[in-house]
Design a protein around this motif. Structure first.
Motif, PDB file in Angstrom:
ATOM      1  N   SER A  83      37.869  27.552  34.631  1.00 26.75           N
ATOM      2  CA  SER A  83      38.477  28.779  34.350  1.00 26.75           C
ATOM      3  C   SER A  83      38.743  29.971  34.572  1.00 26.75           C
ATOM      4  CB  SER A  83      37.678  29.832  32.759  1.00 26.75           C
ATOM      5  OG  SER A  83      38.048  28.033  31.651  1.00 26.75           O
ATOM      6  N   ASN A  84      40.187  30.936  34.518  1.00 25.93           N
ATOM      7  CA  ASN A  84      40.973  31.466  34.740  1.00 25.93           C
ATOM      8  C   ASN A  84      41.542  31.393  36.395  1.00 25.93           C
ATOM      9  OD1 ASN A  84      39.951  33.463  33.056  1.00 25.93           O
ATOM     10  ND2 ASN A  84      37.785  34.280  34.085  1.00 25.93           N
TER      11      ASN A  84
ATOM     12  N   TRP B 213      37.353  36.599  43.167  1.00 29.38           N
ATOM     13  CA  TRP B 213      36.781  35.649  41.938  1.00 29.38           C
ATOM     14  C   TRP B 213      35.178  35.840  42.475  1.00 29.38           C
ATOM     15  CZ3 TRP B 213      39.106  36.234  37.336  1.00 29.38           C
ATOM     16  CH2 TRP B 213      40.214  35.298  37.278  1.00 29.38           C
TER      17      TRP B 213
ATOM     18  N   TRP C 191      34.292  32.283  35.604  1.00 29.17           N
ATOM     19  CA  TRP C 191      34.553  32.928  36.886  1.00 29.17           C
ATOM     20  C   TRP C 191      35.204  34.269  37.072  1.00 29.17           C
ATOM     21  CZ3 TRP C 191      34.069  31.128  41.651  1.00 29.17           C
ATOM     22  CH2 TRP C 191      34.065  29.974  42.045  1.00 29.17           C
ATOM     23  N   GLU C 192      34.480  35.423  37.632  1.00 28.91           N
ATOM     24  CA  GLU C 192      34.319  36.697  37.033  1.00 28.91           C
ATOM     25  C   GLU C 192      35.375  37.423  38.203  1.00 28.91           C
ATOM     26  OE1 GLU C 192      31.704  40.619  36.782  1.00 28.91           O
ATOM     27  OE2 GLU C 192      31.426  39.060  37.268  1.00 28.91           O
TER      28      GLU C 192
END
Length: 579
Positions: A526-527, A552, A561-562
């Protein structure tokens, strides 16, 4: 001390001294033992094949039974005729297969009580006698002759001689991985060596794992790893739980040892048993405590944690990044690195910082499409080494005085600094490591015992044996058999027993891979917007990657993931943690 002697790939040493200053240059148990529950529980009861099972399913069930070795593979032998069961010789190695397909074959010449079954399967690897897994990629077909016995049940007449098969799924249900701890060559830090042991009987698991420890490193790394335990050491009794709930490990006479050697042995034992159960350990030599203590005779993993520091990314050393061809600190302020590296004096394309942070290695542009390798103290001058080419991989430090890189995808080069501050350059024979393929990436493990690289879209792992002018690569092994449709582009060491890699596919952008190649665990995608271009690992196994838009970070496979919003550098930069 036990040392391995089976060396596979020899370093070709071409030393070039450079005058300069310091800145350049392995059954029974008296008591039940509580175990840590891990994996799917399995039964020790041996049962015959189900009544009425047809011939193809019997053959498939026979292959599954290969993962149950109890009582000389009694479970597998129950699928054979009485004559075949008596004569079947089992290989000391276990061949693990996947995608097993059984097909009945028609033969009008055979009576109705006889049937032929063709088996097609993919070989994924081998479990060696030392319980280490070695990946292998091969398609294989076999034919089994199956006959009805006097009770009308199908039984195999021709089991494969000196070949033991087990399906991947049944192997994973009956075996579990454990980390057996040895040391680096200098005996300064402990190193995990991944092995696979059967889960049953649980009561003997600690004893079996300690037996593996006493036998020394696995065949693939026996020249790269060392041990503080003297050769010939045995256990005086089975590893068991004493009245106080601690695991008692009573070793035979160890001879004359220093206090540091005893503590290193304790670290090997305690950390090895940590992977089997959560408990204190009472370590003895011939019934006497190996390490005496005024307060508590029992040892815990925390008591020997310092010996693991060599496998971890330090949180005390700042990560850096290449931004606009110079180095900056990888934090919220992103200040330039002091000295040549951050001044803009050189056009830096890639760089690496040693684990303790004292030294830098940088790949810099030298004109006419060429690059060269420069080294120096952090904050000081960067001096040129005679390492030049059209391309170099990001450097990777083996210790504070040894750095490796790949030149033009073909030559593995290592630069070493002696005690007087002089640097010498040598080339490592990469014939078995890469063959005729290009090496796209290269990373030395933080303990310095192993090398991981990306060759033709696959991860290759080898042991590193030796120091100084003689260094050898031992048994380079491609990690094959999983996600073969994805090509690896970058790799890094997540821990002493796991790697992390990025690929060229949208469905599997980031994956965690065990160092033996058996376990592959995808990260949450995701992301992320593949393809990914950067990869580095920070403290606490934090993974940082970059796509075309953002940097990320994530700490485990399930985490979303940030985006790194607080660090003022873009995805075109090349962040890196020490190592």
């Amino acid at each position: 001390m036990r040392r391995g002697v089976r060396l596979v790939t020899l370093l070709l040493v071409l030393c070039v001294p450079i005058a300069g200053c310091a800145s350049i240059p392995e059954e029974t148990s008296p008591e039940a033992i509580r175990q840590v529950e891990e994996g799917k529980p399995t039964s020790t009861t041996v049962e015959p094949p189900p009544e009425g099972i047809d011939a193809p399913d019997l053959v498939r069930d026979f292959i599954d039974a290969g993962a149950r070795p109890g009582d000389d593979y009694a479970a597998a032998r129950m699928h054979l005729t009485e004559r075949a069961a008596r004569s079947w010789r089992v290989s000391p190695e276990l061949t693990i297969v996947d995608h097993v397909d059984t097909i009945p074959l028609r033969d009008e010449k055979l009576p109705g009580s006889v049937q032929l079954v063709k088996v097609s399967m993919d070989v994924v690897g081998t479990l060696r006698p030392d319980h280490s897994f070695v990946p292998r990629e091969q398609s294989r077909e076999m034919r089994f002759r199956v006959e009805r016995n006097s009770e009308g049940e199908w039984r195999i007449t021709n089991p494969p001689e000196n070949l033991l098969l087990a399906s991947r799924s049944t192997f994973a249900s009956n075996y579990r991985s454990v980390s057996v701890y040895f040391t680096d060559e200098q005996q300064e830090t402990v190193v995990p060596d991944v092995r696979w042991v059967r889960q049953q009987p649980r009561s003997t698991l600690p004893s079996r794992v300690i037996d593996l420890l006493l036998k020394g490193p696995s065949a693939g790394f026996d020249a790269a790893m060392n041990t503080a335990i003297p050769e010939g050491t045995t256990t005086v009794s089975n590893v068991s739980e004493n009245n106080e709930g601690a695991l008692l490990v009573n070793l035979s006479d160890l001879g004359e040892l220093s206090s540091e050697q005893k503590r290193l042995i304790a670290a090997q034992v305690v950390l090895t048993l940590r992977g089997v159960r959560t408990a204190r350990v009472l370590l003895q030599e011939e019934g006497t405590e190996l390490i005496s203590s005024e307060n508590d005779s029992n040892l815990r993993p925390a008591d020997v944690a310092s010996y693991e520091e060599g496998n971890k990314v330090s949180s005390d050393v700042d990560p850096l990044a290449v931004v606009d061809q110079r180095l900056v600190v990888f934090d919220e302020q992103a200040p330039p690195v002091p000295g040549d590296a951050g001044s803009g004096k050189f056009k830096i394309t890639r760089a690496a910082r040693s684990d303790q942070g004292e030294r830098l290695a940088a790949v810099v542009r030298s004109g006419e499409g060429r690059v060269e390798l420069r080294v120096g103290g952090y904050g000081g001058k960067l001096r040129a080494l005679p390492v030049r080419g059209s391309f170099m991989s990001r450097p990777t430090w083996r210790n504070e005085s040894e750095v490796w890189t790949v030149v033009d995808g073909e030559r593995i080069v290592r630069a070493s600094r002696d005690k007087n501050g002089y640097w010498s350059v040598s080339e490592v024979d990469s014939a078995e490591f890469a063959g005729d393929e290009k090496i796209q990436d290269l990373r030395v493990s933080r303990d310095g015992t192993r090398l991981a690289g990306v060759v033709d879209g696959r991860i290759v792992v080898a042991g590193i044996a030796g120091t100084g002018s003689e260094v050898m690569l031992q048994e380079p092994t491609p990690l094959v058999g999983r996600y073969s449709d994805s090509r690896i582009t970058r790799v890094d060491w997540l821990s002493g027993k796991d790697l992390v890699a990025i690929t060229d596919t949208d469905s599997l952008p980031v994956v965690r891979v065990s160092v033996d190649g058996f376990t592959w665990k995808p990260y949450n995608s995701s992301n992320l917007s593949p393809p990914l271009r950067r990869l580095t690992v920070g403290p606490g196994q934090k993974v940082v990657v970059a796509d075309d838009a953002y940097l990320w970070q994530a700490r485990d496979q399930e985490e979303v993931w940030e985006v790194l919003q607080d660090i003022p550098i873009g995805p075109e930069s090349i962040p890196f943690y020490p190592g």
